[in-house]
Design a protein around this motif. Structure first.
Motif, PDB file in Angstrom:
ATOM      1  N   SER A 146     -86.691 -45.947   8.143  1.00 25.63           N
ATOM      2  CA  SER A 146     -87.155 -44.588   7.856  1.00 25.63           C
ATOM      3  C   SER A 146     -87.374 -43.800   9.142  1.00 25.63           C
ATOM      4  CB  SER A 146     -88.446 -44.646   7.035  1.00 25.63           C
ATOM      5  OG  SER A 146     -88.938 -43.350   6.771  1.00 25.63           O
ATOM      6  N   SER A 147     -87.901 -44.482  10.179  1.00 25.95           N
ATOM      7  CA  SER A 147     -88.114 -43.803  11.461  1.00 25.95           C
ATOM      8  C   SER A 147     -86.798 -43.400  12.108  1.00 25.95           C
ATOM      9  CB  SER A 147     -88.906 -44.711  12.407  1.00 25.95           C
ATOM     10  OG  SER A 147     -88.117 -45.805  12.852  1.00 25.95           O
ATOM     11  N   MET A 148     -85.693 -44.042  11.674  1.00 26.01           N
ATOM     12  CA  MET A 148     -84.353 -43.715  12.184  1.00 26.01           C
ATOM     13  C   MET A 148     -83.603 -42.780  11.238  1.00 26.01           C
ATOM     14  SD  MET A 148     -83.112 -47.506  13.422  1.00 26.01           S
ATOM     15  CE  MET A 148     -84.082 -48.516  14.542  1.00 26.01           C
ATOM     16  N   GLY A 149     -84.321 -42.318  10.199  1.00 27.80           N
ATOM     17  CA  GLY A 149     -83.695 -41.399   9.255  1.00 27.80           C
ATOM     18  C   GLY A 149     -82.806 -42.074   8.232  1.00 27.80           C
ATOM     19  N   LYS A 150     -83.007 -43.367   7.976  1.00 31.63           N
ATOM     20  CA  LYS A 150     -82.167 -44.107   7.048  1.00 31.63           C
ATOM     21  C   LYS A 150     -82.988 -44.658   5.888  1.00 31.63           C
ATOM     22  CE  LYS A 150     -78.503 -43.512   9.569  1.00 31.63           C
ATOM     23  NZ  LYS A 150     -77.382 -42.655   9.118  1.00 31.63           N
ATOM     24  N   ASP A 151     -82.305 -44.963   4.778  1.00 30.15           N
ATOM     25  CA  ASP A 151     -82.949 -45.477   3.568  1.00 30.15           C
ATOM     26  C   ASP A 151     -82.487 -46.903   3.332  1.00 30.15           C
ATOM     27  OD1 ASP A 151     -83.822 -46.083   0.983  1.00 30.15           O
ATOM     28  OD2 ASP A 151     -83.573 -44.018   0.295  1.00 30.15           O
ATOM     29  N   ILE A 152     -83.424 -47.829   3.215  1.00 26.18           N
ATOM     30  CA  ILE A 152     -83.086 -49.243   3.051  1.00 26.18           C
ATOM     31  C   ILE A 152     -82.282 -49.501   1.780  1.00 26.18           C
ATOM     32  CG2 ILE A 152     -85.199 -49.842   1.805  1.00 26.18           C
ATOM     33  CD1 ILE A 152     -85.234 -52.476   3.397  1.00 26.18           C
ATOM     34  N   ARG A 153     -82.402 -48.625   0.797  1.00 29.78           N
ATOM     35  CA  ARG A 153     -81.704 -48.820  -0.467  1.00 29.78           C
ATOM     36  C   ARG A 153     -80.197 -48.681  -0.345  1.00 29.78           C
ATOM     37  NH1 ARG A 153     -85.264 -44.691  -3.956  1.00 29.78           N
ATOM     38  NH2 ARG A 153     -84.922 -43.546  -1.994  1.00 29.78           N
ATOM     39  N   ASN A 154     -79.721 -48.197   0.792  1.00 27.96           N
ATOM     40  CA  ASN A 154     -78.284 -47.980   0.971  1.00 27.96           C
ATOM     41  C   ASN A 154     -77.575 -49.153   1.645  1.00 27.96           C
ATOM     42  OD1 ASN A 154     -78.589 -45.382  -0.091  1.00 27.96           O
ATOM     43  ND2 ASN A 154     -78.998 -44.499   1.924  1.00 27.96           N
ATOM     44  N   TYR A 155     -78.277 -50.274   1.826  1.00 26.10           N
ATOM     45  CA  TYR A 155     -77.693 -51.373   2.607  1.00 26.10           C
ATOM     46  C   TYR A 155     -77.499 -52.670   1.830  1.00 26.10           C
ATOM     47  CZ  TYR A 155     -78.423 -48.419   6.685  1.00 26.10           C
ATOM     48  OH  TYR A 155     -78.379 -47.388   7.594  1.00 26.10           O
ATOM     49  N   GLY A 156     -77.756 -52.667   0.523  1.00 29.49           N
ATOM     50  CA  GLY A 156     -77.478 -53.847  -0.279  1.00 29.49           C
ATOM     51  C   GLY A 156     -78.443 -55.007  -0.102  1.00 29.49           C
ATOM     52  N   LEU A 157     -79.645 -54.741   0.390  1.00 27.22           N
ATOM     53  CA  LEU A 157     -80.654 -55.786   0.531  1.00 27.22           C
ATOM     54  C   LEU A 157     -81.398 -55.974  -0.786  1.00 27.22           C
ATOM     55  CD1 LEU A 157     -82.147 -55.055   4.072  1.00 27.22           C
ATOM     56  CD2 LEU A 157     -80.347 -56.654   3.433  1.00 27.22           C
ATOM     57  N   PRO A 158     -82.218 -57.024  -0.919  1.00 20.17           N
ATOM     58  CA  PRO A 158     -82.983 -57.217  -2.156  1.00 20.17           C
ATOM     59  C   PRO A 158     -83.816 -55.994  -2.495  1.00 20.17           C
ATOM     60  CG  PRO A 158     -83.078 -59.187  -0.795  1.00 20.17           C
ATOM     61  CD  PRO A 158     -82.409 -58.141   0.030  1.00 20.17           C
ATOM     62  N   SER A 159     -84.105 -55.814  -3.777  1.00 18.67           N
ATOM     63  CA  SER A 159     -84.866 -54.650  -4.223  1.00 18.67           C
ATOM     64  C   SER A 159     -86.286 -54.700  -3.684  1.00 18.67           C
ATOM     65  CB  SER A 159     -84.902 -54.593  -5.751  1.00 18.67           C
ATOM     66  OG  SER A 159     -83.595 -54.485  -6.270  1.00 18.67           O
ATOM     67  N   MET A 160     -86.813 -53.535  -3.348  1.00 15.69           N
ATOM     68  CA  MET A 160     -88.164 -53.435  -2.814  1.00 15.69           C
ATOM     69  C   MET A 160     -89.074 -52.823  -3.852  1.00 15.69           C
ATOM     70  SD  MET A 160     -89.382 -51.771   0.791  1.00 15.69           S
ATOM     71  CE  MET A 160     -89.224 -50.078   0.249  1.00 15.69           C
ATOM     72  N   GLN A 161     -90.168 -53.530  -4.179  1.00 15.44           N
ATOM     73  CA  GLN A 161     -91.144 -53.007  -5.110  1.00 15.44           C
ATOM     74  C   GLN A 161     -92.057 -52.040  -4.379  1.00 15.44           C
ATOM     75  OE1 GLN A 161     -93.078 -56.248  -7.098  1.00 15.44           O
ATOM     76  NE2 GLN A 161     -91.173 -57.395  -7.345  1.00 15.44           N
ATOM     77  N   LEU A 162     -92.671 -51.128  -5.114  1.00 15.78           N
ATOM     78  CA  LEU A 162     -93.418 -50.046  -4.479  1.00 15.78           C
ATOM     79  C   LEU A 162     -94.918 -50.122  -4.686  1.00 15.78           C
ATOM     80  CD1 LEU A 162     -91.032 -47.096  -5.376  1.00 15.78           C
ATOM     81  CD2 LEU A 162     -91.146 -48.402  -3.257  1.00 15.78           C
ATOM     82  N   SER A 163     -95.395 -51.084  -5.482  1.00 23.17           N
ATOM     83  CA  SER A 163     -96.827 -51.112  -5.734  1.00 23.17           C
ATOM     84  C   SER A 163     -97.286 -52.527  -6.029  1.00 23.17           C
ATOM     85  CB  SER A 163     -97.173 -50.198  -6.916  1.00 23.17           C
ATOM     86  OG  SER A 163     -96.507 -50.648  -8.079  1.00 23.17           O
ATOM     87  N   GLY A 164     -98.584 -52.676  -6.332  1.00 21.39           N
ATOM     88  CA  GLY A 164     -99.135 -53.968  -6.703  1.00 21.39           C
ATOM     89  C   GLY A 164     -99.582 -54.768  -5.515  1.00 21.39           C
ATOM     90  N   GLU A 165     -99.656 -56.099  -5.702  1.00 21.71           N
ATOM     91  CA  GLU A 165    -100.184 -56.986  -4.675  1.00 21.71           C
ATOM     92  C   GLU A 165     -99.317 -57.011  -3.433  1.00 21.71           C
ATOM     93  OE1 GLU A 165    -101.844 -61.575  -4.335  1.00 21.71           O
ATOM     94  OE2 GLU A 165    -100.315 -61.049  -5.799  1.00 21.71           O
ATOM     95  N   THR A 166     -98.071 -56.542  -3.537  1.00 21.61           N
ATOM     96  CA  THR A 166     -97.180 -56.579  -2.399  1.00 21.61           C
ATOM     97  C   THR A 166     -97.486 -55.488  -1.389  1.00 21.61           C
ATOM     98  OG1 THR A 166     -95.591 -55.217  -3.591  1.00 21.61           O
ATOM     99  CG2 THR A 166     -95.303 -57.597  -3.724  1.00 21.61           C
TER     100      THR A 166
END
Length: 305
Positions: A146-166
Motif C-alpha cells: 500500500s505504501s508503494m501504491g499497490k494492492d495485494i489482491r492483484n498478486y494471486g496470494l492467499p485471501s486476506m481477512q479484514l476483521s476478527g482475531e486476525t
C-alpha cells in the motif's frame, strides 16, 4: 507485441533527440526497453534490439535477461534464500513485497509458497494458529504494498481477512514480549544470588513452574538487590519460553529491567486518576491476551519521597 511497440514509439523518438526518458521497473516492457537502449549499440528496429546472437527474444525483458542486464526469477529466488540466513522475518517480508512491485517475478504465488515459512517465523513463535499467522504475514505485506501504491489482491496470494482475531494489534504485545532476547549474562545471575535473594527466587520460581498463582511482596530499602532479583527471575522464566512482564512506576526503574515498561504504559492506566478510573483496554485486546499468557508479572513500586 505490436500494441506494446506502438505504445513505445515515444521512447524510440526520445532516443532520436538524444534524451532517454526515465522508466520505473514497475512499468514493465517500457522499463526493459530503456535498459536495452542504454546497452545495445546502434539498434535499427525493435526486432534488432531484441536480437541476441541471432535469436529474437519475444519480449524486451527476456532479452535483458539473456544479456545479464536484469535479475531473473532464479536469481531473485536465490537472493531470498540467501537472505533467510541473516535477515529477520520482517526484513524478508519487505524484500518479498519489493520483488512483487519492482521485479516482475513470473509466479509470485510459487515464491510465496517457497519462502512463507521464513517470512512467518516471528509470528509463528507467538501464535500457534497457522491461519492467524498467515493473516499477520499477509497484512504486513499488504501494508508495504500500500505504501508503494499497490494492492495485494492483484498478486494471486492467499485471501486476506479484514476483521476478527486476525487483527494485527491483537498479538502485537505478545510479539514484542517474545522478541526479548535473554542474554547468557542474565541467565547466570542466579549463580551469584545471596541467601535471602535465593530464597525468594526459589519460592517465586516454584509457583511459576507449577502454575500456582500467588502475589509476593518484596520489601527493602534502596540498594539491597531487589532489581537484581527481578532481572534473575525475568531471565529464568523467559528462558523456558514463558511470558514474563516487567513493569515499574517510573521510567528509570523500568529501563533497568530487560523489556521493562512503565505500569501506566503496559496496563493502560490513566495518568490522572479519578474515583471511577479504569484501565483502558478490553478483554478482547492484545493487552488482555498478554496478561492471560503471562507466567510472571513484576511491578516495581518506586517509593516517592
Amino acid at each position: 507485441m505490436e500494441q506494446v511497440h506502438k505504445k513505445l514509439v515515444s521512447s524510440e523518438k526520445a532516443v532520436q533527440i538524444g534524451r532517454l526518458v526515465y522508466a520505473y521497473p514497475s512499468e514493465g516492457e517500457r522499463f526493459y526497453l530503456r535498459v536495452l537502449l542504454n546497452h545495445v549499440r546502434d539498434p535499427t528496429s525493435f526486432i534488432s534490439i531484441r536480437t541476441v546472437r541471432g535469436v529474437v527474444s519475444p519480449t524486451f525483458r527476456e532479452c535483458c535477461e539473456k544479456l545479464g542486464l536484469v535479475e531473473t526469477d532464479s536469481s531473485l529466488d536465490n537472493a531470498l534464500s540467501e537472505a533467510v540466513t541473516f535477515q529477520m522475518p520482517r526484513v524478508l517480508r519487505r524484500m518479498f513485497a519489493t520483488i512483487m512491485v519492482y521485479c516482475e517475478y513470473t509466479n509470485i504465488r510459487t515464491l510465496w509458497d517457497k519462502h512463507y515459512e521464513s517470512m512467518a517465523e516471528d509470528y509463528r513463535h507467538v501464535h500457534g494458529n497457522s491461519l492467524i499467522v498467515e493473516q499477520f504475514v499477509l497484512r504486513d505485506i499488504a501494508d508495504i504494498l500500500s505504501s508503494m501504491g499497490k494492492d495485494i489482491r492483484n498478486y494471486g496470494l492467499p485471501s486476506m481477512q479484514l476483521s476478527g482475531e486476525t487483527n494485527r494489534d491483537y498479538c502485537r504485545d505478545l510479539t514484542e514480549e517474545r522478541k526479548i532476547v535473554v542474554s547468557d549474562e542474565d541467565i547466570k545471575l542466579a549463580e551469584s544470588l545471596n541467601a535471602e535473594q535465593m530464597e525468594g527466587f526459589n519460592e517465586i520460581l516454584d509457583h511459576v513452574m507449577t502454575n500456582r498463582g500467588k502475589v509476593f511482596f518484596v520489601d527493602g530499602p534502596g540498594g539491597p538487590g531487589k532489581t537484581y532479583l527481578y532481572k534473575t527471575l525475568l531471565a529464568r522464566v523467559r528462558s523456558t519460553d514463558r511470558i514474563a512482564i516487567a513493569t515499574a512506576t517510573s521510567g528509570i526503574a523500568a529501563s533497568i529491567m530487560p523489556g521493562g515498561r512503565t505500569a501506566h504504559s503496559r496496563f493502560k492506566i490513566p495518568i490522572k486518576l479519578e474515583d471511577n478510573s479504569v484501565c483502558n483496554f478490553t478483554k478482547q485486546s492484545g493487552t488482555a491476551e498478554l496478561l492471560r499468557e503471562a507466567s510472571l508479572i513484576i511491578w516495581d513500586e518506586v517509593a516517592m519521597t
